[in-house]
Design a protein around this motif. Structure first.
Motif: not given
Length: 293
Positions: A59-62, A111-115, A288-290
């Motif tokens: 997972v990429v964090l901006a 971030l940990l538990h969301g879909e 287009a983006l998750r």
């Protein structure tokens, strides 16, 4: 447990980004998540780091504001990788549109538990940008000029820099003649600005397009026509609540593709970055983006 790669630009709001990431990291690691941090040298380098982490299934964090969120989100658009946002910039408008919490513990839970949920992105094409992809909006006219002033401000931060930039831009602006083409239909427009909005917010919390949704496959095109400057300042104040849409000087269209042209050199920007002039074409890329939100 999810694996995260945080991408940080140390030259843009370094102290705020580092503090936001440090506060978040404690909550992620307490629950056993793996977190790596990458420091980018530029927005292009941030895109490269994001693509590499995405290919590794992380997972990429901006970490930062709308510029790095849009740059990284655009880089991951269409790749199947998942983006998380850590709001730590001046505007944080896309994070605001998603309803993301600023509290580190609450954000960590997302971030940990969301879909991951699909959101639309915007493909931008112009003479300067052969093709780039952003998240929030493309805007041309006085707001792009105001954002340019805000970005160059050394004394003011946050909303104050945007307001001061707007004041400076409006006092020197003369109406431009725009040609706006939405899904093939042309709309002449003379005035202050044209905004093609995927997200409703821009300019540090200004609700320019209250009806915009990040997952509807459409852009809300907001056009503010020429009016006395005193009325335009009233409109600026109404952007906080979205009440400006009831003004007769404001027209809103919707479409999947928008072309913006003008009769003179007019700046345009996207996701807080302003470095080009019209013409520009913006096209929505549905789902287009998750994103975790």
């Amino acid at each position: 447990m999810r694996q995260f790669t945080a991408v940080v630009n140390p030259t843009a709001g370094a102290a705020g980004a580092a503090a936001a990431l440090l506060a978040l990291a404690r909550h992620l690691r307490v629950e056993g998540a793996d977190l790596r941090t990458e420091y980018s040298r530029s927005l292009d380098h941030a895109r490269e780091l994001a693509r590499e982490a995405g290919r590794d299934g992380r997972v990429v964090l901006a970490v930062g504001g709308d510029g790095i969120a849009g740059g990284i989100g655009g880089a991951l658009s269409g790749t199947g990788a998942t983006l998380g946002l850590v709001p730590a910039g001046r505007g944080n408008d896309f994070a605001r549109a998603l309803g993301l919490p600023r509290d580190p513990a609450a954000l960590a839970r997302v971030l940990l538990h969301g879909e991951p949920r699909p959101v639309d992105t915007i493909e931008v094409r112009s003479a300067v940008h052969d093709r780039t992809v952003v998240l929030g909006s493309v805007y041309a006219g006085v707001d792009a000029l105001a954002n340019r002033h805000a970005n160059r401000s050394r004394l003011l931060k946050g909303s104050a820099s945007y307001y001061a930039g707007g004041l400076r831009a409006v006092t020197t602006w003369r109406p431009a003649r725009f040609r706006v083409t939405v899904d093939g239909e042309e709309y002449p427009h003379t005035g202050y600005t044209v905004v093609a909005a995927n997200s409703g917010f821009y300019g540090s919390g200004r609700n320019i397009a209250p009806g915009a949704r990040v997952d509807d496959g459409l852009l809300d095109v907001v056009m503010i026509r020429h009016a006395p400057r005193r009325l335009f300042f009233a409109l600026m104040n109404e952007l906080g609540t979205g009440a400006h849409v009831d003004r007769p000087q404001v027209r809103i269209l919707r479409g999947a593709q928008v072309r913006i042209e003008a009769d003179r050199e007019v700046p345009y920007g996207a996701d807080g970055e302003v470095d080009a002039v019209l013409p520009v074409t913006a096209r929505v890329l549905p789902g287009a983006l998750r994103v975790l939100y």
